[in-house]
Design an enzyme around this catalytic site. Sequence first.
Site, PDB file in Angstrom:
ATOM      1  N   THR A  16     -13.901   8.517 -35.788  1.00 25.90           N
ATOM      2  CA  THR A  16     -14.523   9.818 -36.098  1.00 25.90           C
ATOM      3  C   THR A  16     -14.341  10.810 -34.956  1.00 25.90           C
ATOM      4  O   THR A  16     -13.921  11.957 -35.159  1.00 25.90           O
ATOM      5  CB  THR A  16     -16.042   9.625 -36.349  1.00 25.90           C
ATOM      6  OG1 THR A  16     -16.197   8.657 -37.379  1.00 25.90           O
ATOM      7  CG2 THR A  16     -16.718  10.916 -36.742  1.00 25.90           C
ATOM      8  N   VAL A  17     -14.644  10.348 -33.737  1.00 22.52           N
ATOM      9  CA  VAL A  17     -14.576  11.259 -32.584  1.00 22.52           C
ATOM     10  C   VAL A  17     -13.122  11.571 -32.243  1.00 22.52           C
ATOM     11  O   VAL A  17     -12.755  12.735 -32.008  1.00 22.52           O
ATOM     12  CB  VAL A  17     -15.323  10.663 -31.369  1.00 22.52           C
ATOM     13  CG1 VAL A  17     -15.110  11.519 -30.125  1.00 22.52           C
ATOM     14  CG2 VAL A  17     -16.810  10.530 -31.675  1.00 22.52           C
ATOM     15  N   LYS A 107     -21.009   6.165 -23.264  1.00 21.57           N
ATOM     16  CA  LYS A 107     -22.248   6.030 -22.474  1.00 21.57           C
ATOM     17  C   LYS A 107     -22.568   4.594 -22.118  1.00 21.57           C
ATOM     18  O   LYS A 107     -23.050   4.304 -21.033  1.00 21.57           O
ATOM     19  CB  LYS A 107     -23.418   6.692 -23.201  1.00 21.57           C
ATOM     20  CG  LYS A 107     -23.682   6.190 -24.622  1.00 21.57           C
ATOM     21  CD  LYS A 107     -22.957   7.031 -25.647  1.00 21.57           C
ATOM     22  CE  LYS A 107     -22.916   6.324 -26.991  1.00 21.57           C
ATOM     23  NZ  LYS A 107     -22.881   7.196 -28.103  1.00 21.57           N
ATOM     24  N   GLU A 131     -18.718  14.437 -19.839  1.00 19.81           N
ATOM     25  CA  GLU A 131     -19.687  15.381 -20.405  1.00 19.81           C
ATOM     26  C   GLU A 131     -20.210  14.922 -21.769  1.00 19.81           C
ATOM     27  O   GLU A 131     -21.397  15.025 -22.077  1.00 19.81           O
ATOM     28  CB  GLU A 131     -19.032  16.763 -20.541  1.00 19.81           C
ATOM     29  CG  GLU A 131     -19.912  17.839 -21.120  1.00 19.81           C
ATOM     30  CD  GLU A 131     -21.165  18.102 -20.294  1.00 19.81           C
ATOM     31  OE1 GLU A 131     -21.034  18.716 -19.238  1.00 19.81           O
ATOM     32  OE2 GLU A 131     -22.265  17.668 -20.687  1.00 19.81           O
ATOM     33  N   GLU A 192     -23.814   4.579 -34.081  1.00 20.50           N
ATOM     34  CA  GLU A 192     -22.879   3.697 -33.385  1.00 20.50           C
ATOM     35  C   GLU A 192     -22.284   2.699 -34.380  1.00 20.50           C
ATOM     36  O   GLU A 192     -22.861   2.463 -35.457  1.00 20.50           O
ATOM     37  CB  GLU A 192     -23.624   2.919 -32.289  1.00 20.50           C
ATOM     38  CG  GLU A 192     -24.205   3.778 -31.186  1.00 20.50           C
ATOM     39  CD  GLU A 192     -23.143   4.584 -30.476  1.00 20.50           C
ATOM     40  OE1 GLU A 192     -22.237   4.006 -29.877  1.00 20.50           O
ATOM     41  OE2 GLU A 192     -23.209   5.833 -30.542  1.00 20.50           O
ATOM     42  N   ASP A 203     -29.094   3.057 -26.982  1.00 18.07           N
ATOM     43  CA  ASP A 203     -28.164   4.176 -26.777  1.00 18.07           C
ATOM     44  C   ASP A 203     -28.837   5.294 -25.975  1.00 18.07           C
ATOM     45  O   ASP A 203     -28.236   5.869 -25.063  1.00 18.07           O
ATOM     46  CB  ASP A 203     -27.685   4.689 -28.151  1.00 18.07           C
ATOM     47  CG  ASP A 203     -26.779   5.892 -28.040  1.00 18.07           C
ATOM     48  OD1 ASP A 203     -25.586   5.712 -27.757  1.00 18.07           O
ATOM     49  OD2 ASP A 203     -27.275   7.031 -28.225  1.00 18.07           O
ATOM     50  N   LYS A 207     -27.878   6.747 -22.070  1.00 23.64           N
ATOM     51  CA  LYS A 207     -27.725   8.161 -21.696  1.00 23.64           C
ATOM     52  C   LYS A 207     -28.709   8.542 -20.598  1.00 23.64           C
ATOM     53  O   LYS A 207     -28.359   9.282 -19.664  1.00 23.64           O
ATOM     54  CB  LYS A 207     -27.916   9.035 -22.940  1.00 23.64           C
ATOM     55  CG  LYS A 207     -26.806   8.834 -23.975  1.00 23.64           C
ATOM     56  CD  LYS A 207     -27.179   9.382 -25.335  1.00 23.64           C
ATOM     57  CE  LYS A 207     -26.069   9.171 -26.356  1.00 23.64           C
ATOM     58  NZ  LYS A 207     -26.486   9.405 -27.743  1.00 23.64           N
TER      59      LYS A 207
HETATM   60  N1  HSE Z   1     -24.884   7.241 -32.021  1.00 24.02           N
HETATM   61  C1  HSE Z   1     -25.050   8.346 -31.135  1.00 24.02           C
HETATM   62  C2  HSE Z   1     -26.210   9.191 -31.607  1.00 24.02           C
HETATM   63  C3  HSE Z   1     -23.796   9.145 -31.089  1.00 24.02           C
HETATM   64  O1  HSE Z   1     -26.645   9.017 -32.742  1.00 24.02           O
HETATM   65  O2  HSE Z   1     -26.695  10.004 -30.860  1.00 24.02           O
HETATM   66  C4  HSE Z   1     -23.770  10.206 -30.031  1.00 24.02           C
HETATM   67  O3  HSE Z   1     -23.861   9.640 -28.744  1.00 24.02           O
END
Ligand code: HSE
Length: 442
Positions: A16-17, A107, A131, A192, A203, A207
């Site tokens: 996706t990214v 991350k 970033e 994810e 997650d 971060k």
């Molecule tokens: N799975 C992560 C979220 C993607 O939902 O924020 C972006 O880091």
Amino acid sequence: MSDLRTIYVGMAGCGTVGCAVGDLLIRDHDALLARTGLDIRLVRAVVRDLGRSRAPHVPDELLTDDLSRLTGDDVDIVVEVIGGTSVAKGVVLAAIAAGKDVVTANKALLALHGPEIYAAARAAGVCVAFEASCAAGLPVIGAIQRGMVANRINAIEGILNGTCNYILSEMLEAGKCFADALADAQRLGYAEADPTLDIDGTDTAHKLAILATLAFGTYVEFAGIAVEGIERISLTDLLAGRELGLTCKLLAVGWMIDGVLLLRVRPVFLADTHPMAGVNGADNAVSLYGHAAGHVMLTGPGAGGASTASGIVSDVVEVALGNARRTFGQLPLFEPKMVKSATVVPPAAPDCGFYARFTVHDRPTALPKITAAFGEAGIKLVKVRSFDGDPPTATDGEHIVLLTNPASESKMPAVLKRIDGCVELTDAPICIPVLEPFERRS
Ligand code: HSE
């Protein structure tokens, strides 16, 4: 670099990214050239499954399954968008060893292996730019490293997971159940590959580890962050909160209190007047409290291909202009002498109010026992309500929800245990802190 103005980008991964990065680099090539003076060319994308076309985002002829094609002379910058920590770590270290600057949104990789990767990059004289690893397209790392570099940062607070924020918003606003809201978040490309990492707060903690390391100038170990996810938040709690003027968010906090760093990820209730209470859907928000700049808040889409690609391409530009190497090299944040663990979670977190829900068989009998247990602990109740929940079902029991005055969190386990001992509960009690913005707490 092979040419001052032409930059060749190789990409590891194309999900996706990666497809969204392809869109920006290829379709917006001329606009980027006009804006930056850089001719940035995506020359290759390494994928596991060559049978799956990524067109129209990335043309088939750019795809290869040969990772070694990222480290040749025809690649200047390696963009890593594989995710996860096993293959991605090898790819990043190999790129660094080959003298490539690296841009990553990973991350988990940086939170768990950051010091090793930064040290390798320093030794090789290249940089790692990240970033998009936190809050996707919100330029929060640039804000900490550059825009607010004059500040001593006293606190960071953030809604850092788009999936969780989307689930909490959709349950309340669209009446979806948790599973349906999660399935939509997956379909929309927010979650994810393993959505457990979103839901259980991991997650967000990855971060927070990255942001806190940058903001407080001290290496923050991921393992030292207290983490709780949104698994136990029910629609009943969201609806009860709304009646009480509160909105539930999965919040990351990093507070410097008397020289001690408190780092935590957990669901909290925010008053509807809180600046982050209205941040809904997959949006993220990050508040930075600087001693000079004051409270600075960034908000916007925090997950999904386009937003993450925006952060990645901004890094590609910073690397290509030579700025990222200077920032990475000048700031002492990742030098070994700075790698000391912060003291996390001080013995006494600041007092705050609490929301609690008790699900019982018999409200009239349970209520006085519950209020007495709080009273005996010296905790005043500001609101106590019967709440029927959604849907109100006899088998689920009946709910009693309450709000306390600010109290020490350390008292709560004993109160809940006492109530569990004298009231027949049909579900484990829920206890959620009600947080004020940092500046109102200090
Ligand atoms: N799975 C992560 C979220 C993607 O939902 O924020 C972006 O880091």
